[in-house]
Design a protein around this motif. Sequence first.
Motif, mmCIF file in Angstrom:
data_model
loop_
_atom_site.group_PDB
_atom_site.id
_atom_site.type_symbol
_atom_site.label_atom_id
_atom_site.label_comp_id
_atom_site.label_asym_id
_atom_site.label_seq_id
_atom_site.Cartn_x
_atom_site.Cartn_y
_atom_site.Cartn_z
ATOM 1 N N ASP A 176 -0.660 -5.679 6.932
ATOM 2 C CA ASP A 176 -2.028 -5.240 7.288
ATOM 3 C C ASP A 176 -3.011 -6.403 7.207
ATOM 4 O O ASP A 176 -3.872 -6.573 8.088
ATOM 5 N N SER A 177 -2.895 -7.214 6.145
ATOM 6 C CA SER A 177 -3.809 -8.352 5.996
ATOM 7 C C SER A 177 -3.608 -9.366 7.108
ATOM 8 O O SER A 177 -4.578 -9.943 7.620
ATOM 9 N N ARG A 206 7.795 -3.658 -1.917
ATOM 10 C CA ARG A 206 6.589 -2.987 -2.401
ATOM 11 C C ARG A 206 5.331 -3.468 -1.681
ATOM 12 O O ARG A 206 4.431 -2.682 -1.378
ATOM 13 N N ASP A 207 5.283 -4.769 -1.374
ATOM 14 C CA ASP A 207 4.016 -5.367 -0.938
ATOM 15 C C ASP A 207 3.953 -5.680 0.551
ATOM 16 O O ASP A 207 2.943 -6.210 1.021
ATOM 17 N N HIS A 208 5.008 -5.335 1.321
ATOM 18 C CA HIS A 208 4.996 -5.783 2.706
ATOM 19 C C HIS A 208 3.924 -5.097 3.548
ATOM 20 O O HIS A 208 3.394 -5.679 4.495
ATOM 21 N N VAL A 209 3.581 -3.848 3.210
ATOM 22 C CA VAL A 209 2.566 -3.140 4.001
ATOM 23 C C VAL A 209 1.217 -3.844 3.866
ATOM 24 O O VAL A 209 0.530 -4.132 4.860
ATOM 25 N N ALA A 210 0.825 -4.140 2.620
ATOM 26 C CA ALA A 210 -0.447 -4.838 2.400
ATOM 27 C C ALA A 210 -0.427 -6.214 3.057
ATOM 28 O O ALA A 210 -1.439 -6.657 3.636
ATOM 29 N N LEU A 211 0.723 -6.883 2.986
ATOM 30 C CA LEU A 211 0.844 -8.204 3.595
ATOM 31 C C LEU A 211 0.672 -8.124 5.109
ATOM 32 O O LEU A 211 -0.105 -8.892 5.713
ATOM 33 N N LEU A 243 -1.465 -13.830 0.139
ATOM 34 C CA LEU A 243 -2.323 -12.635 0.166
ATOM 35 C C LEU A 243 -3.776 -12.998 -0.173
ATOM 36 O O LEU A 243 -4.716 -12.514 0.468
ATOM 37 N N GLU A 247 -7.246 -12.995 2.414
ATOM 38 C CA GLU A 247 -8.500 -12.319 2.088
ATOM 39 C C GLU A 247 -9.710 -13.218 2.342
ATOM 40 O O GLU A 247 -10.797 -12.740 2.701
#
Length: 723
Positions: A663-664, A656-661, A622, A626
């Motif tokens: 999207d990035s 929990r974190d797959h959406v942010a992953l 992640l 960035e």
Amino acid sequence: MSAMQQLILTCPKGLETLLLEEAQGLGLQEARSQTAAVRGEASLADAYRLCLWSRLANRVLLVLARFPVEDPQGLYLGVHGVEWEEHLAPNGTLAVGFSGQGAGIDNTHFGALKVKDAIVDRLRERTGQRPTVDKVAPDLRVHLHLERGQAILSLDLSGQSLHQRGYRLQQGAAPLKENLAAAVLIRAGWPALAAAGGALADPMCGVGTFLVEAGLMAADIAPNLRRERWGFSAWLGHVPALWQQLHQDAEARAAAGLAKTPAWIRGYEADPRLIQPARNNIERAGLSEWIKVYQGEVANFEPRPDKGQTGLVICNPPYGERLGDEASLLYLYQNLGERLRQACLGWRAGVFTGAPELGKRMGIRSHKQYAFWNGALPCKLLMFEVETRQFVTGSRSGERSAIDQAAEPAKLSEGGQMFANRLQKNLKQLGKWARNQGVQCYRLYDADMPEYAVAVDLYGDRVHVQEYAPPRSIDPDKAQARLLDALAAIPQALNIDPARVVVKRRERQSGTKQYERQAAQGEFLQVEEAGAKLLVNLTDYLDTGLFLDHRPLRLRLRQEAQGKRFLNLFCYTGAATVQAAVGGARSTTSVDLSRTYLDWARRNLALNGFSERHRLEQGDVLHWLENDRGEYDLIFVDPPTFSNSKRLEGVFDVQRDHVALIDSAMAHLSRNGVLYFSNNFRKFELDVGLAERYRVEEISASTLDPDFARNPKIHRAWRLSLQ
């Protein structure tokens, strides 16, 4: 001091009955046993004799006093009342041991301190001098045991524990204490066999403890004949003339014993590092003419006495302590049983083991079993008469020769045979598919039968077995028995050398536990996947370096990689990167937090002739996304379910974190690019909001080959692209 002395002989737990019999034979009267000890009465000469000749005792304690204790002051006064000036020189040295509790004394150090103070004060009051403490080599070693308000104060005549004979200055990783080894030999009947001219062989002799103890018995040598310092050496009650006579008699018996024709005693050891230490120990014991040690594997063990006599095979196989030991130990016992059946007909065999259930896998029925303790570990001595009538084989005919029966593999249990049948059925079906597809590594069995909860994977001519941890509702002994059934069946069903089977236990993993090193053998095996060369390691980690269930997805990436810029996130050992490179990717970038796995990925790429245009980046995915400014046409994201690595910035949770992953990662995808996302979290649910931003297609069913068709939940996968 009266002619008869009260004695307490201590010993390892489980040896009490044998020690009682031995002590009575050496002069102990009114003898009775208790936990880890024997009590009785003896003359001073017999007390000396017990020190010199006992093969089983740890210590010989001469009781000086017994008295009630109500409080610490009572303990002090009871010890102070003993005439210590008759036992210890005023300027001598002493050491104090204390055991038990009660009467306000709950700390052994405090108890020992009160005993020491009482002795020192008594001598200072009587002589004006005081002894000093020497815990290593004191003139007098005193012990006090407190139990139920009664104190037993003793003088330790032995000094160092009697199991320390002095010959074993070099030892292996987990040797038996000498007196325990002697007890095992006595239980196995060696003294009578030796007297009748029998032979002895140890196929796993280590540094030779069984061999030396057997030689001392056969040659009639007192086990502590070579000891120079005793607990009574500086004791004022010691009678040197009495001791010297007993010692001279023992030396004469040893000389007469060694003058006899030597007993045939041989040891064999697979580890070459232990051969010289074993020979050194034998030489220090004075038995070099009686005992010979050779390097040799159990699988080749074959005792050949000079005169053709039979005797005793005795051994202490290693205990399993490391992940995967179940397989190596099982096959070790099977090899031992096979060699006994083939090369030791007419012999007696004793196997001292902390895993007695493995004795059932030797193909010979045990006719006697004796319980022992090796420290805190419960053990058993399994006794076998190596006769064809005792063999457990698949033969139902009473007319087959002894050679045929000895050479036949041990019969599988009913459950083991069922498991073997299933393996052979799967191999027939999947083997044809694998050959047609050029697949070298595949899953043959995955808990098809719930009671045999293992996964069996083939890697060329190797077998990788993972035992799934049984639920708590399953009896651990039953689960262990089923595992051993399965392990026994695998070599027979697949016609493969047991040495090529590796076993691991797979439990619920958290954090980076699944990536932690389990061993350090460093053995890498080269395998092929659709022509691509990959390295796997079957021993050192819980996973092998190649996720077999992702094979179809890797090959899809290969088919789509021509001319593409490929990004592999959570790249592990880079197998997907290799396939993309083989497929003609313009460039590849692989990111992982582990330097170990990035080095592995580098080796995989180099193995296929790739080096330039292939970036390997270490970092938190992640955070890396960035900061990266690259654009990619084909992206593969296969994150762990959970990770809390020390190098990770925070804790990663895939649900929990797959959406942010995603999207990035999608922010780095080219306009016409494709991202493949997968994970193996059984309860995973892809966030529905992603379909509002991207074109999302679940492709899980098309990413499973026939070897994982029985387990469709092994992973889930999606194809994402920009709208």
